[in-house]
Motif scaffolding. Structure first.
Motif, PDB file in Angstrom:
ATOM      1  N   VAL A  50       0.840  -1.201   0.000  1.00  0.00           N
ATOM      2  CA  VAL A  50       0.000   0.000   0.000  1.00  0.00           C
ATOM      3  C   VAL A  50       0.879   1.256   0.000  1.00  0.00           C
ATOM      4  O   VAL A  50       0.593   2.227  -0.711  1.00  0.00           O
ATOM      5  CB  VAL A  50      -0.969  -0.011   1.199  1.00  0.00           C
ATOM      6  N   SER A  51       1.957   1.234   0.754  1.00  0.00           N
ATOM      7  CA  SER A  51       2.869   2.386   0.791  1.00  0.00           C
ATOM      8  C   SER A  51       3.555   2.594  -0.557  1.00  0.00           C
ATOM      9  O   SER A  51       3.758   3.735  -0.981  1.00  0.00           O
ATOM     10  CB  SER A  51       3.913   2.189   1.885  1.00  0.00           C
ATOM     11  N   TYR A  54       1.070   4.264  -2.804  1.00  0.00           N
ATOM     12  CA  TYR A  54       0.962   5.682  -2.464  1.00  0.00           C
ATOM     13  C   TYR A  54       2.167   6.450  -3.005  1.00  0.00           C
ATOM     14  O   TYR A  54       2.007   7.539  -3.574  1.00  0.00           O
ATOM     15  CB  TYR A  54       0.850   5.853  -0.947  1.00  0.00           C
ATOM     16  N   LEU A  73      -4.327  13.511   0.338  1.00  0.00           N
ATOM     17  CA  LEU A  73      -3.835  12.205  -0.110  1.00  0.00           C
ATOM     18  C   LEU A  73      -3.065  11.491   0.991  1.00  0.00           C
ATOM     19  O   LEU A  73      -3.181  10.278   1.159  1.00  0.00           O
ATOM     20  CB  LEU A  73      -2.954  12.357  -1.345  1.00  0.00           C
ATOM     21  N   TYR A  74      -2.286  12.241   1.745  1.00  0.00           N
ATOM     22  CA  TYR A  74      -1.504  11.636   2.824  1.00  0.00           C
ATOM     23  C   TYR A  74      -2.418  11.079   3.913  1.00  0.00           C
ATOM     24  O   TYR A  74      -2.232   9.948   4.369  1.00  0.00           O
ATOM     25  CB  TYR A  74      -0.529  12.661   3.410  1.00  0.00           C
ATOM     26  N   HIS A  77      -4.189   8.077   2.563  1.00  0.00           N
ATOM     27  CA  HIS A  77      -3.275   6.926   2.525  1.00  0.00           C
ATOM     28  C   HIS A  77      -3.109   6.330   3.914  1.00  0.00           C
ATOM     29  O   HIS A  77      -3.142   5.104   4.084  1.00  0.00           O
ATOM     30  CB  HIS A  77      -1.905   7.352   1.985  1.00  0.00           C
ATOM     31  N   ASN A  81      -4.318   2.539   4.614  1.00  0.00           N
ATOM     32  CA  ASN A  81      -3.302   1.603   5.101  1.00  0.00           C
ATOM     33  C   ASN A  81      -3.736   1.020   6.441  1.00  0.00           C
ATOM     34  O   ASN A  81      -3.648  -0.185   6.662  1.00  0.00           O
ATOM     35  CB  ASN A  81      -1.962   2.343   5.232  1.00  0.00           C
ATOM     36  N   ALA A 111       2.365   4.530   6.996  1.00  0.00           N
ATOM     37  CA  ALA A 111       2.022   5.918   6.662  1.00  0.00           C
ATOM     38  C   ALA A 111       3.283   6.775   6.560  1.00  0.00           C
ATOM     39  O   ALA A 111       3.434   7.572   5.626  1.00  0.00           O
ATOM     40  CB  ALA A 111       1.076   6.493   7.712  1.00  0.00           C
ATOM     41  N   GLY A 114       5.483   5.577   3.464  1.00  0.00           N
ATOM     42  CA  GLY A 114       4.852   5.893   2.190  1.00  0.00           C
ATOM     43  C   GLY A 114       5.180   7.313   1.768  1.00  0.00           C
ATOM     44  O   GLY A 114       5.476   7.585   0.604  1.00  0.00           O
ATOM     45  N   TYR A 115       5.172   8.215   2.734  1.00  0.00           N
ATOM     46  CA  TYR A 115       5.498   9.623   2.450  1.00  0.00           C
ATOM     47  C   TYR A 115       6.986   9.793   2.187  1.00  0.00           C
ATOM     48  O   TYR A 115       7.393  10.385   1.188  1.00  0.00           O
ATOM     49  CB  TYR A 115       5.062  10.496   3.631  1.00  0.00           C
ATOM     50  N   SER A 118       8.433   8.468  -1.069  1.00  0.00           N
ATOM     51  CA  SER A 118       8.054   9.156  -2.304  1.00  0.00           C
ATOM     52  C   SER A 118       8.999  10.320  -2.615  1.00  0.00           C
ATOM     53  O   SER A 118       9.173  10.684  -3.778  1.00  0.00           O
ATOM     54  CB  SER A 118       6.611   9.659  -2.217  1.00  0.00           C
TER      55      SER A 118
END
Length: 185
Positions: A50-51, A54, A73-74, A77, A81, A111, A114-115, A118
């Motif tokens: 999932v991460s 994202y 979006l964050y 997500h 998640n 979470a 994922g950020y 990116s």
């Protein structure tokens, strides 16, 4: 003592206590079900996927995002998640409180990563893949610092810790509710 042909009197088997009668009426049998370690490992794998999705979404849309869209979006997500992780942990780990807590940690880390994962992808596309190496030499914790700091005001970006808290609370709550509803038989 006894004559050669006479045996000692039979005394019977040793006392073994009362026979097992099972649980009282209305109580579920006490069996151990669920797989807490498997639940956490499955949640870890799914949270990673999932991460990654994202991070790919951020990479595909970062040029067109406003601050509001990025924050939305964050948070979305983090919630998605957490819901997926919590459901898996509750279904596989059943009533195990340790699995529920580990699921909350896994969702929060999902979470966060994922950020932060990116950011190097965006850096590689906007500049060059070699920029990731330069970033790692200059400041390897730059993605985490960007996650924590708000570039506009210079203070703390409160959406970042809020996303982690939302992920942890949602994952634990859903794992607890689903795990509690699972039968133990």
């Amino acid at each position: 003592m006894y004559p050669a042909q006479q045996h000692p009197p039979y005394q019977g088997p040793p006392y073994q206590g009362p026979a097992y009668q099972g649980p009282a009426y209305g109580q579920p049998p006490r069996t151990t079900t669920g797989h807490p370690v498997g639940a956490v490992l499955l949640a870890l794998c799914v949270s990673f996927i999932v991460s990654l999705l994202y991070s790919g979404l951020i990479l595909a849309t970062y040029k067109d995002q406003s601050v509001t869209a990025a924050n939305t979006l964050y948070i979305a997500h983090a919630a998605i998640n957490a819901l997926i992780v919590g459901a898996l942990v509750g279904m596989v780990g059943h009533r195990n409180a340790g699995a529920h807590m580990c699921g909350a940690v896994v969702a929060a880390l999902g979470a966060f990563f994922g950020y932060t994962n990116s950011l190097p992808l965006v850096l590689a596309e906007s500049q060059s893949p070699a920029a990731i190496g330069d970033m790692m030499e200059a400041d390897p914790f730059l993605p985490a610092k960007v996650w924590w700091n708000d570039e506009m005001s210079g203070g703390v970006d409160w959406f970042s810790p809020l996303g982690v808290v939302i992920a942890a609370v949602l994952a634990w709550s859903l794992a607890h509710v689903i795990g509690k509803s699972r039968t133990r038989a």
